[in-house]
Design an enzyme around this catalytic site. Structure first.
Site, PDB file in Angstrom:
ATOM      1  N   SER A   1       0.861  -1.187   0.000  1.00  0.00           N
ATOM      2  CA  SER A   1       0.000   0.000   0.000  1.00  0.00           C
ATOM      3  C   SER A   1       0.896   1.235   0.000  1.00  0.00           C
ATOM      4  CB  SER A   1      -0.858   0.007   1.271  1.00  0.00           C
ATOM      5  OG  SER A   1      -1.481   1.259   1.457  1.00  0.00           O
TER       6      SER A   1
ATOM      7  N   TYR B   1      -2.416  -1.231  10.395  1.00  0.00           N
ATOM      8  CA  TYR B   1      -2.381  -1.319   8.928  1.00  0.00           C
ATOM      9  C   TYR B   1      -1.079  -0.721   8.395  1.00  0.00           C
ATOM     10  CZ  TYR B   1      -3.943  -1.102   4.067  1.00  0.00           C
ATOM     11  OH  TYR B   1      -4.041  -1.280   2.711  1.00  0.00           O
TER      12      TYR B   1
HETATM   13  P1  NAP Z   1     -11.373  -6.081  -0.119  1.00  0.00           P
HETATM   14  O1  NAP Z   1     -12.261  -5.659  -1.213  1.00  0.00           O
HETATM   15  O2  NAP Z   1     -11.855  -5.989   1.274  1.00  0.00           O
HETATM   16  O3  NAP Z   1     -10.858  -7.559  -0.407  1.00  0.00           O
HETATM   17  C1  NAP Z   1     -10.023  -8.207   0.505  1.00  0.00           C
HETATM   18  C2  NAP Z   1      -9.913  -9.661   0.132  1.00  0.00           C
HETATM   19  O4  NAP Z   1      -9.100 -10.302   1.139  1.00  0.00           O
HETATM   20  C3  NAP Z   1     -11.258 -10.347   0.116  1.00  0.00           C
HETATM   21  O5  NAP Z   1     -11.330 -11.297  -0.925  1.00  0.00           O
HETATM   22  C4  NAP Z   1     -11.275 -11.043   1.478  1.00  0.00           C
HETATM   23  O6  NAP Z   1     -12.111 -12.180   1.409  1.00  0.00           O
HETATM   24  C5  NAP Z   1      -9.813 -11.412   1.672  1.00  0.00           C
HETATM   25  N1  NAP Z   1      -9.512 -11.636   3.082  1.00  0.00           N
HETATM   26  C6  NAP Z   1      -9.648 -10.745   4.106  1.00  0.00           C
HETATM   27  N2  NAP Z   1      -9.378 -11.356   5.266  1.00  0.00           N
HETATM   28  C7  NAP Z   1      -9.055 -12.652   4.978  1.00  0.00           C
HETATM   29  C8  NAP Z   1      -8.707 -13.775   5.761  1.00  0.00           C
HETATM   30  N3  NAP Z   1      -8.660 -13.728   7.107  1.00  0.00           N
HETATM   31  N4  NAP Z   1      -8.451 -14.957   5.139  1.00  0.00           N
HETATM   32  C9  NAP Z   1      -8.527 -15.040   3.789  1.00  0.00           C
HETATM   33  N5  NAP Z   1      -8.860 -14.009   2.991  1.00  0.00           N
HETATM   34  C10 NAP Z   1      -9.128 -12.829   3.584  1.00  0.00           C
HETATM   35  O7  NAP Z   1     -10.020  -5.237  -0.150  1.00  0.00           O
HETATM   36  P2  NAP Z   1      -9.101  -4.672  -1.336  1.00  0.00           P
HETATM   37  O8  NAP Z   1      -9.159  -3.215  -1.234  1.00  0.00           O
HETATM   38  O9  NAP Z   1      -9.345  -5.356  -2.621  1.00  0.00           O
HETATM   39  O10 NAP Z   1      -7.679  -5.109  -0.736  1.00  0.00           O
HETATM   40  C11 NAP Z   1      -6.784  -6.011  -1.384  1.00  0.00           C
HETATM   41  C12 NAP Z   1      -5.363  -5.667  -0.951  1.00  0.00           C
HETATM   42  O11 NAP Z   1      -5.041  -4.352  -1.424  1.00  0.00           O
HETATM   43  C13 NAP Z   1      -5.170  -5.626   0.564  1.00  0.00           C
HETATM   44  O12 NAP Z   1      -3.928  -6.197   0.903  1.00  0.00           O
HETATM   45  C14 NAP Z   1      -5.175  -4.146   0.871  1.00  0.00           C
HETATM   46  O13 NAP Z   1      -4.461  -3.831   2.044  1.00  0.00           O
HETATM   47  C15 NAP Z   1      -4.498  -3.604  -0.370  1.00  0.00           C
HETATM   48  N6  NAP Z   1      -4.748  -2.179  -0.594  1.00  0.00           N
HETATM   49  C16 NAP Z   1      -6.010  -1.706  -0.780  1.00  0.00           C
HETATM   50  C17 NAP Z   1      -6.204  -0.342  -0.978  1.00  0.00           C
HETATM   51  C18 NAP Z   1      -7.558   0.260  -1.189  1.00  0.00           C
HETATM   52  O14 NAP Z   1      -7.665   1.513  -1.156  1.00  0.00           O
HETATM   53  N7  NAP Z   1      -8.596  -0.520  -1.436  1.00  0.00           N
HETATM   54  C19 NAP Z   1      -5.098   0.528  -0.983  1.00  0.00           C
HETATM   55  C20 NAP Z   1      -3.837   0.014  -0.786  1.00  0.00           C
HETATM   56  C21 NAP Z   1      -3.667  -1.345  -0.588  1.00  0.00           C
HETATM   57  P3  NAP Z   1     -12.986 -12.773   2.625  1.00  0.00           P
HETATM   58  O15 NAP Z   1     -13.480 -11.620   3.443  1.00  0.00           O
HETATM   59  O16 NAP Z   1     -14.036 -13.546   1.925  1.00  0.00           O
HETATM   60  O17 NAP Z   1     -12.035 -13.662   3.364  1.00  0.00           O
END
Ligand code: NAP
Length: 257
Positions: A143, A156
């Site tokens: 991130s 985080y």
């Molecule tokens: P999201 O829409 O909430 O998706 C997160 C995914 O991770 C979901 O498929 C969730 O599935 C899975 N997950 C969460 N907890 C888990 C667990 N205990 N075991 C297995 N799977 C788990 O979030 P996203 O924004 O796409 O995030 C993806 C990555 O990008 C993350 O690492 C996040 O930190 C990073 N990121 C996001 C942003 C942003 O602004 N969105 C910015 C920078 C970095 P389940 O809940 O079904 O398990």
């Protein structure tokens, strides 16, 4: 190209992971997809199959220390060892945003279990086969909070710095052996995780969601999951063979380091 490569995308059920899985499958890779919510994985697997791709679903909770081995064993039994490991699953700050002095210790532990320990264990278990084959990719979704802090998101921010450090540590060890480790550092991206974060920020700042969205990046909007996926998929390709140990921002120009 990533054609026929065996890829594992964690957190593939929605958001950035889902976009990565769709894009890499469209390039002919075999994609193992994992998360806790089975219904989201089923929908994604059906979509990939409908487009002519190949997907294999494993439902698992990455907070469980045994899950990485279970997942990798399942992929190995189905297709063979994972060649491209995409550590994307993560927990955001918005599940329990608090100043450090009031921080929830259990939430700290959970954040580190999913955001740091799971990528560490998956990398540790997947790397031997990659090194033996002389080809492999570890791609960690970190991130911009590996570079700038998220307010009231100590766990985080610290976890994403840790993922950046893990990426560099792996890259140093595998350099010159056909294997690379890199991190993608997304800016504010329109996913369920970030929807919760911008709701918190809107409330905290007394601004509308539209205002928050407009200020999310110099593009005047949040990034899309597809814009993040493009870079992750490139890192999986042969063309990225010389890119190793890098933390690549995809943020529209929000941060410059
Ligand atoms: P999201 O829409 O909430 O998706 C997160 C995914 O991770 C979901 O498929 C969730 O599935 C899975 N997950 C969460 N907890 C888990 C667990 N205990 N075991 C297995 N799977 C788990 O979030 P996203 O924004 O796409 O995030 C993806 C990555 O990008 C993350 O690492 C996040 O930190 C990073 N990121 C996001 C942003 C942003 O602004 N969105 C910015 C920078 C970095 P389940 O809940 O079904 O398990």
């Amino acid at each position: 190209m990533v054609k026929d490569r065996i890829v594992l995308v964690t957190g593939a059920g929605r958001g950035i992971g889902r976009a990565i899985a769709l894009q890499i499958a469209a390039q002919g890779a075999r994609v193992a997809i994992t998360a806790r919510t089975e219904g989201e994985l089923d929908t994604l697997a059906a979509e990939i199959a409908e487009a002519g791709g190949q997907a294999f679903k494993i439902t698992a909770d990455l907070a469980d220390r045994a899950a990485p081995k279970t997942i990798l064993d399942a992929v190995a039994a189905y297709w063979g060892p994972v060649e491209v490991l995409i550590n994307n699953a993560g927990i955001g700050s918005s599940q329990s945003p608090r100043p450090l002095v009031d921080f929830d210790d259990d939430f700290w532990d959970l954040t580190f279990a999913v955001n740091v320990t799971a990528p560490y264990l998956l990398s540790k278990l997947a790397l031997p086969a990659m090194l033996k084959a002389g080809w492999g990719r570890v791609i960690n979704i970190s991130s911009i909070n590996a570079k700038i802090p998220a307010l009231h998101g100590a766990a985080y921010t610290a976890s994403k710095h840790a993922v950046a450090g893990l990426t560099k540590a792996i890259a140093k060890e595998v350099a010159g052996q056909g294997v690379t480790a890199n991190a993608v550092c997304p800016g504010v991206t329109a996913t369920l995780m970030n929807d919760k974060r911008i709701e918190y920020d809107a409330e905290r700042l007394g601004q509308s969601l539209e205002e928050i969205e407009k200020n999310a990046s110099p593009l005047g909007r949040r990034l899309t999951p597809e814009e993040i996926a493009e870079v992750a998929v490139f890192l999986a390709s042969d063309g990225a063979r010389a890119v190793n140990g890098q933390l690549i921002n995809v943020c529209g120009g929000t941060v410059f380091t």
